[in-house]
Design an enzyme around this catalytic site. Structure first.
Site, mmCIF file in Angstrom:
data_model
loop_
_atom_site.group_PDB
_atom_site.id
_atom_site.type_symbol
_atom_site.label_atom_id
_atom_site.label_comp_id
_atom_site.label_asym_id
_atom_site.label_seq_id
_atom_site.Cartn_x
_atom_site.Cartn_y
_atom_site.Cartn_z
ATOM 1 N N LYS A 192 0.856 -1.187 0.000
ATOM 2 C CA LYS A 192 0.000 0.000 0.000
ATOM 3 C C LYS A 192 0.892 1.237 0.000
ATOM 4 C CE LYS A 192 -4.197 1.346 -0.404
ATOM 5 N NZ LYS A 192 -4.910 0.997 -1.632
ATOM 6 N N SER A 392 -8.730 -0.464 -5.386
ATOM 7 C CA SER A 392 -8.957 -0.134 -3.988
ATOM 8 C C SER A 392 -10.457 0.060 -3.722
ATOM 9 C CB SER A 392 -8.139 1.090 -3.585
ATOM 10 O OG SER A 392 -7.786 1.026 -2.224
#
Length: 623
Positions: A192, A392
């Site tokens: 991430k 996402s």
């Protein structure tokens, strides 16, 4: 004196009346122009002109009143589905003899979206109609589209410059340290990387490895598509002397012609004469003009069908934000409310969710997902169609679908969650300011941007991030029928291309929006020839159409369009600044907990609001 005052009031009244009359004439004229936009006659035997001065998007952003007074014009955005419908109509309509692409001002719009429009151009050629492309210079995006043309024209002063995806990214930690700004980061997922620019001065090994794999896959797909669309193009022959630092024999344009990258060299006048030889000259135009069909009028003359069973299409485009938002941004409440209203009418037979978003707010993503689940609860088949980016929070929304369609070059995955909160206590100390106060608990007044965060609130936010990630994993596991540990392994915030995502089980099939609509019809046991899409979104108001007309940048004097082919090799100062402003806005103004892929934003042009803000800042600085 009473007479003078009365006379003065009379003059003021006359002035106000005249101003009102002028405003009525102005807006009346604009209204007539807008109303007449779709009623223009279509000349028979002309060429449909796709003069693209801007980018392809799933949902154009609404024009803002501020842009009217801010100077300059807003970047043009062309709705992808409208473009595909227009080109498909041109393929079958006898009034259209050819299609021309003017690509000097084309700024891209996502590799998957360009590929979909390219497939529509292939359908024109399959009907025996020529497609002509012209530009002074071609970059990755414009050449990918031009490769689907029958003839590619290049200006003798031009070049084909296709460096491939990738580049550098700004890292802000050094600047934040100098300013005394502390970035408190909370995340789950070793890939991430959205927070890395704020806490590192370079990419982590994990982020670099993931980015290299994604860039490599997208570039391979670009090369494969160009090779299929234009087999005679020999890029190796064209690039070999350039990479070796040798000047090719003749000009760059001649080298591109020799290597089969283009078919003809010529300026705009020569190109126009070539097209006029096919469709006929425009008797009212100057030299090199030909009988043309304007894109806007053609789109208006070929609306989406309205007969047959209704298949709802809801678009999730742009950043996903809480509450309501204008078109071009996916407001959780805006989309959910629009879908609720459509379901209340009880006329939809199936639902397609078109996603082109890097994510954003986790709560807004879940709000949209819940509204989609309400459609499933009513027995409607739900098919997800991914555009250029569905990552996402965008992928979070996709877990509500019965099946997921994507393109091989779709950017997806990024199953991860993060939070970032900037605090300024060190910045204040640099200028002699301090804070003090009384708290009932360690959480009182937290998180405090002026005095920093406490360990207790740090632990609380990290727990919220971890909990949100755990829910994300469960949603994906249930939707994709994958073990939880397997989802965690392919999650961790890593971004995947569509081809790899399909192999991993995150995507079911390759295909575009029309394929997803056909699948929705099949699952609803409907005849695909007897359906029509109903787009679940707010209709454009007269005010928005007026603003769009006033801020449109269609004129050829727009200085933001790079006609020098070498100017395409680097990002303009405006684009670079717009990208920075977008990064900062998403972090500072975004929610504390986000399911967002910041790296995915590089796949598409900056938003019009960020571009307009960058333009104003540069103008204020005299640049």
């Amino acid at each position: 004196m009473r007479f003078v005052r009365a006379f003065w009031r009379f003059l003021v009244g006359v002035k106000d009346l005249l101003a009102l009359i002028l405003l009525l004439i102005l807006f009346g004229g604009l209204f007539v122009a807008l109303a007449a936009g779709g009623s223009a006659s279509i000349p028979a035997g002309g060429a449909l002109v796709l003069d693209l001065k801007g980018s392809l998007v799933e949902q154009p952003a609404d024009a803002r009143a501020l842009d009217v007074f801010g100077g300059g014009s807003a970047p043009n955005q062309y709705r992808l589905r409208d473009m595909i419908r227009a080109v498909d109509a041109a393929a079958t309509d006898g009034r259209v003899k050819a299609v021309t692409l003017e690509l000097d001002g084309f700024t891209g719009g996502g590799q998957a979206g360009i590929s979909e429009l390219g497939s529509a151009l292939d359908r024109v050629r399959a009907r025996g109609k020529p497609v002509f492309a012209r530009a002074i210079g071609y970059d990755d995006a414009s050449y990918l589209l031009a490769a689907h043309a029958s003839e590619i024209w290049l200006d003798p002063m031009g070049a084909v410059l296709t460096p491939g995806p990738g580049g550098t990214q700004l890292y802000y930690k050094g600047l934040l340290d100098k300013l005394g700004v502390e970035a408190h980061v909370y995340r789950v997922g070793k890939f991430k990387s959205a927070v890395e620019p704020f806490v590192r001065t370079d990419a982590s090994p994990e982020a670099r490895a993931a980015e290299e794999a994604l860039i490599g896959a997208l570039w391979t797909r670009w090369q494969e598509e160009v090779a299929v669309a234009r087999p005679k193009a020999r890029f190796a022959d064209y690039l070999r002397p350039l990479v070796a630092g040798r000047t090719p024999n003749g000009t760059l344009a001649e080298a591109a012609l020799s290597a089969g990258l283009v078919d003809r060299l010529g300026d705009k006048l020569t190109f126009g004469r070539r097209v006029a030889g096919i469709v006929g000259p425009d008797r009212k135009g100057g030299p090199g003009s030909y009988r043309s069909i304007a894109l806007d009028g053609w789109i208006d003359a070929n609306p989406a069908p309205t007969s047959g069973a209704a298949i709802g299409v809801v678009t999730v485009a742009g950043d996903i934000v809480d509450g309501k938002a204008a078109a071009g941004t996916a407001g959780g409440d805006s989309i959910a409310d629009a879908l609720d209203r459509s379901l209340a009418r009880d006329d939809l037979k199936a639902l397609v969710v078109r996603i082109d978003s890097p994510g954003g707010s986790a709560t807004a993503s879940d709000r949209i997902r819940s509204a989609i689940l309400a459609a499933k609860a009513k027995g409607l088949p739900v098919i997800v169609s991914m555009g250029s980016v569905a990552a996402s929070g965008g992928y979070w929304v996709s877990t509500a679908g019965d099946a997921v369609f994507a393109e091989p070059s779709t950017i997806t995955g990024s199953i991860g969650v993060f939070g970032i909160i900037p605090t300024f206590q060190k910045s204040l100390a640099k200028i002699g300011l301090s804070t003090d106060g009384v708290r009932a608990t360690p959480l009182s007044g937290q998180p405090d941007p002026l005095s920093g965060t406490t360990p207790e609130v740090d632990a609380l936010i990290q727990a919220g991030v971890s909990q949100t990630y755990a829910r994300f994993l469960v949603l994906v596991s249930q939707a994709r029928h994958l073990p939880l540990l397997r989802v965690d392994a392919i999650g961790q915030g890593r971004v995947w291309d569509g081809g790899r995502a399909r192999a991993l089980g995150l995507v079911d099939r390759f295909g575009g929006l029309s394929d997803a609509i056909a699948e929705a019809a099949r699952r609803a046991k409907l005849d695909p020839a007897k359906i029509h899409p109903v787009f679940v979104e707010r209709p454009s108001s007269l005010r928005l159409r007026l603003l769009k007309r006033l801020t449109s940048g269609d004129d050829d004097t727009d200085a933001t369009l790079a006609r020098d082919p070498f100017a395409r090799l680097h990002a303009s100062p405006e684009a670079a600044l717009a990208s920075v402003l977008g990064d900062v806005r998403r972090i500072v103004a975004g929610p504390a907990i986000q399911a967002r892929c910041l790296a995915c934003g590089a796949a598409e042009p900056p938003s019009p609001s960020d571009a307009a803000a960058a333009r104003r800042l540069l103008a204020a600085g005299g640049l």
